[in-house]
Motif scaffolding. Structure first.
Motif, mmCIF file in Angstrom:
data_model
loop_
_atom_site.group_PDB
_atom_site.id
_atom_site.type_symbol
_atom_site.label_atom_id
_atom_site.label_comp_id
_atom_site.label_asym_id
_atom_site.label_seq_id
_atom_site.Cartn_x
_atom_site.Cartn_y
_atom_site.Cartn_z
ATOM 1 N N ASP A 18 0.225 -9.266 10.952
ATOM 2 C CA ASP A 18 1.303 -8.473 11.750
ATOM 3 C C ASP A 18 2.648 -8.174 10.635
ATOM 4 O OD1 ASP A 18 0.271 -8.331 14.290
ATOM 5 O OD2 ASP A 18 1.358 -9.955 15.021
ATOM 6 N N MET A 19 2.528 -9.283 9.629
ATOM 7 C CA MET A 19 3.648 -8.886 8.421
ATOM 8 C C MET A 19 3.483 -7.939 7.595
ATOM 9 S SD MET A 19 4.480 -12.920 7.689
ATOM 10 C CE MET A 19 4.191 -13.928 8.806
ATOM 11 N N LEU A 20 2.039 -7.189 7.494
ATOM 12 C CA LEU A 20 1.506 -6.188 6.816
ATOM 13 C C LEU A 20 1.975 -4.798 7.118
ATOM 14 C CD1 LEU A 20 -2.016 -7.540 5.984
ATOM 15 C CD2 LEU A 20 -0.070 -8.012 4.643
ATOM 16 N N ALA A 21 2.211 -4.056 6.151
ATOM 17 C CA ALA A 21 2.729 -2.850 6.455
ATOM 18 C C ALA A 21 1.279 -2.227 6.378
ATOM 19 C CB ALA A 21 3.409 -2.151 5.305
ATOM 20 N N ASP A 22 1.314 -0.734 7.131
ATOM 21 C CA ASP A 22 0.000 -0.223 7.166
ATOM 22 C C ASP A 22 -0.565 0.431 5.893
ATOM 23 O OD1 ASP A 22 -0.033 -0.384 10.149
ATOM 24 O OD2 ASP A 22 1.016 1.417 10.534
ATOM 25 N N ASP A 23 0.328 0.717 4.956
ATOM 26 C CA ASP A 23 0.116 1.230 3.705
ATOM 27 C C ASP A 23 0.060 0.323 2.724
ATOM 28 O OD1 ASP A 23 2.787 0.701 3.594
ATOM 29 O OD2 ASP A 23 3.310 2.849 2.814
ATOM 30 N N VAL A 24 -0.005 -1.190 3.053
ATOM 31 C CA VAL A 24 0.021 -2.332 2.035
ATOM 32 C C VAL A 24 -1.118 -1.949 1.065
ATOM 33 C CG1 VAL A 24 -1.580 -3.515 3.684
ATOM 34 C CG2 VAL A 24 -0.164 -4.759 1.858
ATOM 35 N N VAL A 25 -0.689 -2.645 -0.347
ATOM 36 C CA VAL A 25 -1.873 -2.502 -1.247
ATOM 37 C C VAL A 25 -2.177 -4.124 -1.669
ATOM 38 C CG1 VAL A 25 -2.273 -1.818 -3.711
ATOM 39 C CG2 VAL A 25 -1.122 -0.199 -2.033
ATOM 40 N N PHE A 26 -3.356 -4.430 -1.615
ATOM 41 C CA PHE A 26 -3.683 -5.680 -2.007
ATOM 42 C C PHE A 26 -4.346 -5.777 -3.442
ATOM 43 C CE2 PHE A 26 -6.853 -9.010 -2.607
ATOM 44 C CZ PHE A 26 -5.994 -10.075 -2.325
ATOM 45 N N THR A 27 -3.789 -6.476 -4.274
ATOM 46 C CA THR A 27 -4.265 -6.469 -5.755
ATOM 47 C C THR A 27 -4.956 -7.599 -5.799
ATOM 48 O OG1 THR A 27 -2.581 -4.902 -6.603
ATOM 49 C CG2 THR A 27 -3.982 -5.984 -8.434
ATOM 50 N N SER A 28 -6.398 -7.856 -6.197
ATOM 51 C CA SER A 28 -7.046 -8.949 -6.262
ATOM 52 C C SER A 28 -6.975 -9.518 -7.602
ATOM 53 C CB SER A 28 -8.575 -8.536 -5.824
ATOM 54 O OG SER A 28 -9.432 -9.658 -6.406
ATOM 55 N N PRO A 29 -7.152 -10.865 -7.783
ATOM 56 C CA PRO A 29 -7.283 -11.378 -8.882
ATOM 57 C C PRO A 29 -8.476 -11.439 -9.779
ATOM 58 C CG PRO A 29 -7.541 -13.253 -7.138
ATOM 59 C CD PRO A 29 -7.151 -11.746 -6.577
ATOM 60 N N VAL A 30 -9.410 -10.541 -9.237
ATOM 61 C CA VAL A 30 -10.966 -10.575 -9.615
ATOM 62 C C VAL A 30 -11.473 -9.226 -9.689
ATOM 63 C CG1 VAL A 30 -11.430 -13.106 -9.293
ATOM 64 C CG2 VAL A 30 -11.949 -11.587 -7.663
ATOM 65 N N VAL A 31 -10.835 -8.366 -8.919
ATOM 66 C CA VAL A 31 -11.432 -6.915 -8.818
ATOM 67 C C VAL A 31 -10.241 -5.904 -9.663
ATOM 68 C CG1 VAL A 31 -11.882 -5.142 -7.476
ATOM 69 C CG2 VAL A 31 -12.698 -7.439 -7.037
ATOM 70 N N PHE A 32 -10.771 -5.242 -10.306
ATOM 71 C CA PHE A 32 -9.709 -4.134 -11.140
ATOM 72 C C PHE A 32 -8.944 -3.057 -10.201
ATOM 73 C CE2 PHE A 32 -9.010 -0.273 -13.183
ATOM 74 C CZ PHE A 32 -8.144 -0.842 -14.268
ATOM 75 N N LYS A 33 -9.743 -2.826 -9.304
ATOM 76 C CA LYS A 33 -8.983 -1.677 -8.604
ATOM 77 C C LYS A 33 -8.499 -2.234 -7.119
ATOM 78 C CE LYS A 33 -10.148 2.594 -6.160
ATOM 79 N NZ LYS A 33 -11.168 3.616 -5.699
ATOM 80 N N PRO A 34 -7.215 -1.891 -6.940
ATOM 81 C CA PRO A 34 -6.368 -2.501 -5.737
ATOM 82 C C PRO A 34 -7.015 -1.892 -4.522
ATOM 83 C CG PRO A 34 -4.968 -1.490 -7.307
ATOM 84 C CD PRO A 34 -6.258 -1.104 -7.789
#
Length: 130
Positions: A18-34
């Motif tokens: 519920d706290m996430l925006a619809d257009d949130v971007v997640f950047t992983s510590p182990v994958v290059f592309k968000p």
């Protein structure tokens, strides 16, 4: 205590999502592309909750009136101790629009990559069903 931290520590995945925006971007510590979007970010966070053992936040940084926050955590992935930080940015509506995670040491990052890789088919299915 920040509401995101409170929800994570309570294991309240619905509150986290519920706290996430619809257009949130997640950047992983182990994958290059968000990963863009609420569905995949929520699915990844559910996957992480299945992978981390003894997860706990140990420090919290942020300006109470600001839009950036950082939460330092410790956990285990298999037999590897991991330390990391969740960097949160909030949009004008107070929703998380950017979530970047960093972890150390390298051996634990490798263990996390392997454990999350094993979860990724389920994560993809959960994201598609959202």
């Amino acid at each position: 205590m920040h509401p995101f931290r409170k929800a994570v520590e309570a294991g309240d995945i619905a509150a986290i999502e519920d706290m996430l925006a619809d257009d949130v971007v997640f950047t992983s510590p182990v994958v290059f592309k968000p990963y863009p979007g609420k569905a995949i970010t929520g699915a990844i966070l559910r996957g992480v909750s299945r992978v981390f053992i003894d997860f706990r936040y140990v420090r919290e940084f942020g300006d109470p009136g600001g839009r950036d926050h950082a939460l330092v955590f410790e956990a285990k992935v298999g037999d590897k101790e991991i330390t990391g930080c969740d960097f949160l940015h909030f949009d004008e509506d107070g929703r998380i629009d950017d979530l970047m995670v960093m972890v150390r040491p390298l051996s634990a990052a490798h263990a996390l990559a392997e454990a999350m890789g094993a979860q990724f088919e389920r994560i993809s299915q959960e994201a598609a069903g959202a």
